[in-house]
Design a protein around this motif. Structure first.
Motif, mmCIF file in Angstrom:
data_model
loop_
_atom_site.group_PDB
_atom_site.id
_atom_site.type_symbol
_atom_site.label_atom_id
_atom_site.label_comp_id
_atom_site.label_asym_id
_atom_site.label_seq_id
_atom_site.Cartn_x
_atom_site.Cartn_y
_atom_site.Cartn_z
ATOM 1 N N ASP A 19 0.898 -1.107 -0.169
ATOM 2 C CA ASP A 19 -0.011 0.041 0.016
ATOM 3 C C ASP A 19 0.887 1.233 0.091
ATOM 4 O O ASP A 19 1.676 1.450 0.992
ATOM 5 C CB ASP A 19 -0.907 0.074 1.117
ATOM 6 N N LEU A 20 0.985 1.994 -1.065
ATOM 7 C CA LEU A 20 1.806 3.090 -1.315
ATOM 8 C C LEU A 20 1.407 4.320 -0.486
ATOM 9 O O LEU A 20 2.275 5.264 -0.010
ATOM 10 C CB LEU A 20 1.766 3.532 -2.882
ATOM 11 N N ARG A 21 0.152 4.234 0.126
ATOM 12 C CA ARG A 21 -0.397 5.385 0.961
ATOM 13 C C ARG A 21 -1.083 4.589 2.099
ATOM 14 O O ARG A 21 -1.875 4.825 2.699
ATOM 15 C CB ARG A 21 -1.403 6.087 0.508
ATOM 16 N N CYS A 22 -0.122 3.709 2.909
ATOM 17 C CA CYS A 22 -0.667 3.070 4.100
ATOM 18 C C CYS A 22 -0.789 3.930 5.193
ATOM 19 O O CYS A 22 -0.010 4.721 5.747
ATOM 20 C CB CYS A 22 0.204 1.760 4.448
ATOM 21 N N ASP A 23 -2.358 4.079 5.827
ATOM 22 C CA ASP A 23 -2.365 4.952 6.818
ATOM 23 C C ASP A 23 -2.385 4.174 8.129
ATOM 24 O O ASP A 23 -3.409 3.226 8.534
ATOM 25 C CB ASP A 23 -3.696 5.411 6.697
ATOM 26 N N PRO A 24 -1.305 4.432 8.976
ATOM 27 C CA PRO A 24 -1.410 3.438 10.075
ATOM 28 C C PRO A 24 -2.329 3.605 11.126
ATOM 29 O O PRO A 24 -2.661 2.823 12.101
ATOM 30 C CB PRO A 24 -0.044 3.650 10.834
ATOM 31 N N GLU A 27 1.359 8.871 6.381
ATOM 32 C CA GLU A 27 1.003 7.892 5.146
ATOM 33 C C GLU A 27 2.441 7.380 5.094
ATOM 34 O O GLU A 27 3.268 8.042 4.882
ATOM 35 C CB GLU A 27 0.404 8.318 4.104
ATOM 36 N N PHE A 28 2.749 6.025 4.455
ATOM 37 C CA PHE A 28 3.971 5.239 4.067
ATOM 38 C C PHE A 28 3.756 4.061 3.363
ATOM 39 O O PHE A 28 2.445 3.636 3.262
ATOM 40 C CB PHE A 28 4.745 5.129 5.258
ATOM 41 N N CYS A 78 2.283 7.821 15.640
ATOM 42 C CA CYS A 78 3.110 9.025 15.461
ATOM 43 C C CYS A 78 4.215 8.666 14.376
ATOM 44 O O CYS A 78 4.437 7.516 14.182
ATOM 45 C CB CYS A 78 3.999 9.627 16.522
ATOM 46 N N ALA A 79 4.898 9.673 13.897
ATOM 47 C CA ALA A 79 5.797 9.497 12.885
ATOM 48 C C ALA A 79 6.747 10.699 12.685
ATOM 49 O O ALA A 79 6.497 11.925 13.357
ATOM 50 C CB ALA A 79 5.147 9.122 11.631
ATOM 51 N N ASN A 80 8.097 10.655 12.097
ATOM 52 C CA ASN A 80 8.981 11.480 11.758
ATOM 53 C C ASN A 80 9.447 11.088 10.393
ATOM 54 O O ASN A 80 8.883 10.273 9.705
ATOM 55 C CB ASN A 80 10.154 11.461 12.517
ATOM 56 N N PRO A 81 10.147 11.859 9.580
ATOM 57 C CA PRO A 81 10.573 11.765 8.167
ATOM 58 C C PRO A 81 11.027 10.266 8.000
ATOM 59 O O PRO A 81 11.045 9.498 6.931
ATOM 60 C CB PRO A 81 11.481 12.797 8.012
#
Length: 314
Positions: free
Chosen positions: A123-128, A160-161, A207-210
């Motif tokens: 999934d190129l736009r996986c929403d955790p 997204e990741f 949460c996330a960072n780059p």
């Protein structure tokens, strides 16, 4: 990969043919190997190969992990292997299996090409955060917990990741189920001295960072006893006692065939979660506070869709 697992079973003990659980497991893997090896593959007609892939997936999807668990338990009961060797044996088997599962699912997904946001199972736009919401609803609906109290906090609603959403979903479900069991058990103990205690809430933070996406899942189920903390990563080891009728705790095995992912096989869940995370370049860790509760941390790398990743050899 299939041939490697066949050989691993044959090398486990000279008497493997006398152990029904190993014979059954061997037969299942060998059948899949033969079908994949002998099918005729033509670039102009992939249907025969695709049909074999579907068959392998259907036969392995819900049966293989319980089959491995039964075989491993028999090896332990017969003292063919000690705990250390058995853990290594199961770990090697499951690592090889995971590679096969990824490849077969990816192949099938590539045939359907559902939308522009997916490349196979990726999934190129996986929403955790959405994956966590889906996991919460899954546990509420399919494991008899409609009133499950979960506090979901998301630092950024636009995280997204590129990732395999199904793998993340299975991991979150497994940790949630562990938290449910622990908090329900703690509430049952507390209710003996204080009537009406409800299970504590489970907290999830996203949460996330780059560079990374992080998911923290915390429960107030009393934590893991110190003497057991080193063993939680062993395959076939579980800190939960089997559900007994009349203990006041609804079983988490409500719909085992339809809804239990392979990571939720008793004694396999936490090691498989860590295997999944590490296989995909991330990590899965636990921190426990005796008498308070347990925090699970999932860290996953943010990878661009075009980046190549190195997976463990199997």
């Amino acid at each position: 990969r299939f041939a490697t697992r066949v050989r691993q079973i044959e090398d486990s003990t000279p008497e493997w043919r006398e152990i029904p659980e190993l014979v059954e497991l061997h037969g299942t893997i060998l059948t899949s190997f033969k079908r994949l090896r002998l099918v005729e593959v033509s670039p102009s007609c992939l249907e025969p190969f695709t049909e074999v892939v579907r068959d392998v997936q259907q036969r392995h999807m819900r049966n293989l992990v319980p089959m491995v668990a039964k075989a491993a338990q028999t090896l332990k009961n017969r003292q063919v292997m000690d705990d250390v060797d058995l853990n290594a044996w199961v770990g090697k088997f499951m690592n090889s299996r995971l590679g096969s599962v990824m490849l077969l699912k990816h192949y099938q997904a590539l045939l359907t090409d559902p939308d522009k946001n997916h490349i196979g199972i990726v999934d190129l736009r996986c929403d955790p955060a959405q994956v966590c919401r889906n996991a919460i609803e899954h546990v509420r609906t399919n494991f008899g917990r409609p009133n499950l109290n979960v506090n979901l906090q998301v630092a950024d609603q636009n995280i997204e990741f590129s990732f395999i959403a199904g793998v993340l979903f299975n991991m979150v479900v497994e940790v949630l189920l562990n938290g449910v069991r622990a908090t329900e058990a703690a509430a049952a103990v507390a209710s003996t001295s204080s009537a009406g205690n409800a299970p504590g809430a489970i907290d999830i933070q996203v949460c996330a960072n780059p560079n990374q996406v992080a998911i923290g899942i915390s429960d107030k189920g009393g934590g893991i006893p110190h003497i057991l903390q080193e063993r939680i990563w062993e395959y076939m080891f579980s800190t939960s006692a089997p559900h007994a009728a009349g203990d006041g705790l609804p079983s988490l095995q409500t719909h085992p065939d339809e809804h239990r992912a392979d990571v939720t096989e008793p004694g396999m869940g936490l090691p498989l979660c860590r295997l999944y995370a590490q296989y995909l370049g991330g990590s899965f860790n636990l921190m426990t506070m005796p008498g308070v509760g347990t925090d699970a941390y999932i860290y996953l790398n943010r990878i661009d869709a075009g980046d190549a990743t190195k997976v463990p050899a199997s």
